[in-house]
Enzyme design. Sequence first.
Site, PDB file in Angstrom:
ATOM      1  N   SER A  64       0.686  -1.229  -0.033  1.00 28.80           N
ATOM      2  CA  SER A  64       0.455  -0.438   0.174  1.00 28.80           C
ATOM      3  C   SER A  64       0.805   1.059   0.012  1.00 28.80           C
ATOM      4  O   SER A  64       1.595   1.409  -0.455  1.00 28.80           O
ATOM      5  CB  SER A  64      -0.844  -0.361   1.268  1.00 28.80           C
ATOM      6  OG  SER A  64      -1.703   0.767   1.751  1.00 28.80           O
ATOM      7  N   ASP A 278      -1.851   1.474  -3.996  1.00 29.45           N
ATOM      8  CA  ASP A 278      -2.471   0.750  -4.408  1.00 29.45           C
ATOM      9  C   ASP A 278      -3.573   0.890  -4.471  1.00 29.45           C
ATOM     10  O   ASP A 278      -5.187  -0.238  -4.989  1.00 29.45           O
ATOM     11  CB  ASP A 278      -2.393  -1.054  -3.591  1.00 29.45           C
ATOM     12  CG  ASP A 278      -3.093  -0.249  -1.966  1.00 29.45           C
ATOM     13  OD1 ASP A 278      -2.979   0.488  -1.870  1.00 29.45           O
ATOM     14  OD2 ASP A 278      -3.425  -1.429  -1.732  1.00 29.45           O
ATOM     15  N   ASP A 280      -6.167   1.786  -2.589  1.00 24.99           N
ATOM     16  CA  ASP A 280      -7.341   1.936  -1.966  1.00 24.99           C
ATOM     17  C   ASP A 280      -7.737   3.344  -1.424  1.00 24.99           C
ATOM     18  O   ASP A 280      -8.654   2.877  -0.251  1.00 24.99           O
ATOM     19  CB  ASP A 280      -7.365   0.517  -1.365  1.00 24.99           C
ATOM     20  CG  ASP A 280      -6.176  -0.001  -0.311  1.00 24.99           C
ATOM     21  OD1 ASP A 280      -5.914   1.645  -0.198  1.00 24.99           O
ATOM     22  OD2 ASP A 280      -5.901  -0.788   0.153  1.00 24.99           O
ATOM     23  N   PRO A 497      -2.294   1.602  20.026  1.00 27.68           N
ATOM     24  CA  PRO A 497      -1.181   0.844  19.514  1.00 27.68           C
ATOM     25  C   PRO A 497      -1.493   1.153  18.416  1.00 27.68           C
ATOM     26  O   PRO A 497      -2.380   0.573  18.096  1.00 27.68           O
ATOM     27  CB  PRO A 497      -0.785  -0.120  20.660  1.00 27.68           C
ATOM     28  CG  PRO A 497      -1.787  -0.425  20.996  1.00 27.68           C
ATOM     29  CD  PRO A 497      -3.188   0.964  20.887  1.00 27.68           C
ATOM     30  N   GLY A 499      -1.290  -0.611  14.812  1.00 30.11           N
ATOM     31  CA  GLY A 499      -0.963  -1.438  14.226  1.00 30.11           C
ATOM     32  C   GLY A 499      -0.338  -2.780  12.707  1.00 30.11           C
ATOM     33  O   GLY A 499       0.050  -3.484  12.204  1.00 30.11           O
ATOM     34  N   ARG A 505      -0.085   6.041  18.232  1.00 30.56           N
ATOM     35  CA  ARG A 505      -0.505   6.347  17.852  1.00 30.56           C
ATOM     36  C   ARG A 505      -1.422   7.911  18.993  1.00 30.56           C
ATOM     37  O   ARG A 505      -1.859   6.672  19.961  1.00 30.56           O
ATOM     38  CB  ARG A 505      -1.474   6.385  16.463  1.00 30.56           C
ATOM     39  CG  ARG A 505      -0.509   5.883  15.708  1.00 30.56           C
ATOM     40  CD  ARG A 505      -0.942   5.912  14.406  1.00 30.56           C
ATOM     41  NE  ARG A 505      -0.615   4.696  13.427  1.00 30.56           N
ATOM     42  CZ  ARG A 505       0.607   5.390  12.956  1.00 30.56           C
ATOM     43  NH1 ARG A 505       1.024   6.272  13.003  1.00 30.56           N
ATOM     44  NH2 ARG A 505       1.101   4.466  12.273  1.00 30.56           N
TER      45      ARG A 505
HETATM   46  C1  16G Z   1      -3.753  -0.064   7.950  1.00 31.65           C
HETATM   47  C2  16G Z   1      -5.253  -0.289   8.024  1.00 31.65           C
HETATM   48  C3  16G Z   1      -5.964   0.788   7.169  1.00 31.65           C
HETATM   49  C4  16G Z   1      -5.677   1.721   8.709  1.00 31.65           C
HETATM   50  C5  16G Z   1      -4.687   1.749   9.106  1.00 31.65           C
HETATM   51  C6  16G Z   1      -4.275   1.862  10.627  1.00 31.65           C
HETATM   52  C7  16G Z   1      -6.424  -1.969   6.258  1.00 31.65           C
HETATM   53  C8  16G Z   1      -6.283  -1.933   5.039  1.00 31.65           C
HETATM   54  N1  16G Z   1      -5.781  -1.077   6.268  1.00 31.65           N
HETATM   55  O1  16G Z   1      -3.576   0.947   6.263  1.00 31.65           O
HETATM   56  O2  16G Z   1      -7.484   0.988   7.352  1.00 31.65           O
HETATM   57  O3  16G Z   1      -6.360   3.271   8.766  1.00 31.65           O
HETATM   58  O4  16G Z   1      -3.974   0.297   8.528  1.00 31.65           O
HETATM   59  O5  16G Z   1      -2.987   2.316  10.782  1.00 31.65           O
HETATM   60  O6  16G Z   1      -7.468  -2.061   6.913  1.00 31.65           O
HETATM   61  P1  16G Z   1      -2.441   2.344  12.234  1.00 31.65           P
HETATM   62  O7  16G Z   1      -2.957   0.768  12.988  1.00 31.65           O
HETATM   63  O8  16G Z   1      -1.149   2.517  11.759  1.00 31.65           O
HETATM   64  O9  16G Z   1      -2.539   3.481  12.831  1.00 31.65           O
HETATM   65 MG    MG Z   2      -3.671   1.132   0.299  1.00 29.51          MG
END
Ligand code: 16G
Ligand code: MG
Length: 542
Positions: A64, A278, A280, A497, A499, A505
């Site tokens: 992504s 990507d 999306d 935390p 993901g 954050r």
């Molecule tokens: C991923 C998630 C997105 C979310 C981001 C948060 C999908 C396809 N993508 O890119 O929705 O906003 O993680 O990132 O689920 P973070 O947990 O690092 O804040």
């Molecule tokens: Mg993306």
Amino acid sequence: MDLDAVTKQSVLHAKPDGLILQYGTAGFRTKAEHLDHVMFRMGLLAVLRSKQTKSAIGVMVTASHNPEEDNGVKLVDPLGEMLAASWEEHATCLANAEEEHLPRVLVDISEKAAVDLHQDAFVVIGRDTRPSSEKLSQSVIDGVTVLGGQFHDYGLLTTPQLHYMVFCRNSKGQYGKATVEGYYQKLSSAFVELTKQAFCSGDDRRTLRVDCANGIGALKLAEMRHYFSQGLSVQLFNDGTKGKLNHLCGADFVKSHQKPPQGIEMRANERCCSFDGDADRIVYYYHDADGQFHLIDGDKIATLISSFLKELLLEIGDGLSLGVVQTAYANGSSTRYLEEVMKVPVYCTKTGVKHLHHKAQEFDIGVYFEANGHGTVLFSKAAETKIKQLAKESEDEKRKAAKMLESIIDLFNQTIGDAISDMLVIEAILALKGLTVQQWDALYTDLPNRQLKVKVADRQGISTTDAERQVVRPPGLQEAINALVKKYRLSRAFVRPSGTEDIVRVYAEADSQENTDSLAYEVSLAVFQLAGGIGERPQRGF
Ligand code: 16G
Ligand code: MG
């Protein structure tokens, strides 16, 4: 299962010693050179999932908006949705199994998930434009074939296109044709149908500038634009011919830095948009005559779309329910506007597309968007049937509204957020309503907001509840945040935390940028002190 063959092949895709990876919010994601074994194993897993669901399963090779050197993989379930949570655990086990345990883990998964090993398996594969993606998708294919699965490799695709292909195949063509051409035709004809009234008076072709993040979106949009060129002309920037993927450009860059990407030519008051790597996610923006930058993020996109849908629903008057789903990152002004001015119910879920998607499925029409620009609109089967019936049977005004809704159903990618599809919906709405980008932007004023990152020794030591808006652990942190928030007007703050990165954050908003920045800093400091911060202490000033 020919486990000997698996063992032999697996040696060619050996797992680096000691490497542990997690199937996170959006699959596995890390440096591309660490992913060969993961790809092979996700090929294996996709075969098992396909046998279990008796459906085609998708595997998308992409990281992504991450830097070009990274890569990643995610699996797509039969209806084009994200992989089911129980299988995320299987994915993590399989990816982390030491070589000698691989056969046992495969048998374990098959037993736990009651996979009928005699079933056929079919896997569809897509990849983004990263230099590492082609070889990695070959490793997926090796995994699929060693377990006797059939596959179709679509090659270069946007992530939402791969989701679309999976759903088309499993709906036996009812959702659309499972080809890139089929995707272009479905979306473009819905767009042309929807906008024909707006454009029928002479040549009113509108131009939109698109920053493609130097990614796959550029290739696909370049192929597709001829299909809808009678209604919209798109001018592509950062098309991958010169710059590096996601470098100083793309939706994530624009949203997190709140400034325009490099490599785009902007003109005052003319709208631009950015895709991510990507395709999306999408965000819009413009600069005004004074050169001031204005960002129109996922929240404002959701608001534009919801207000349009709500008008059409009032016209058809059929009591279909409309709900909007956001995350804690949604700007407070957007939530207030949706609830108080537009009077639509708003729900908050945890971050990550799958959470929003599932919530949105509870409504006849569920609009979901993350502030970062990922989102779509889902129509229930019942709503679709009703709308189609009204489009045929009802009298004039009602019928017109129902017909528009019918086109909108086709124009939205029902499987996942899709930058190309969202862009066409937005362009159609702006054209039909005769709205300029400034008028759209003026729906409400965003509260100043700030996001910060804090490094801690173990981010899993922080746990949250209430859709990530409240901290449960470590003790005392939520109380500290509450006390800080109280100091400011219109203020809100939360921590979670990440993901996708090894950090915590912090989000804050308040009545002025200065207050927001102070609040964000103070909350970061509380996290640092109470949740085991490491490295440099957070600093005041940005
Ligand atoms: C991923 C998630 C997105 C979310 C981001 C948060 C999908 C396809 N993508 O890119 O929705 O906003 O993680 O990132 O689920 P973070 O947990 O690092 O804040
Ligand atoms: Mg993306």
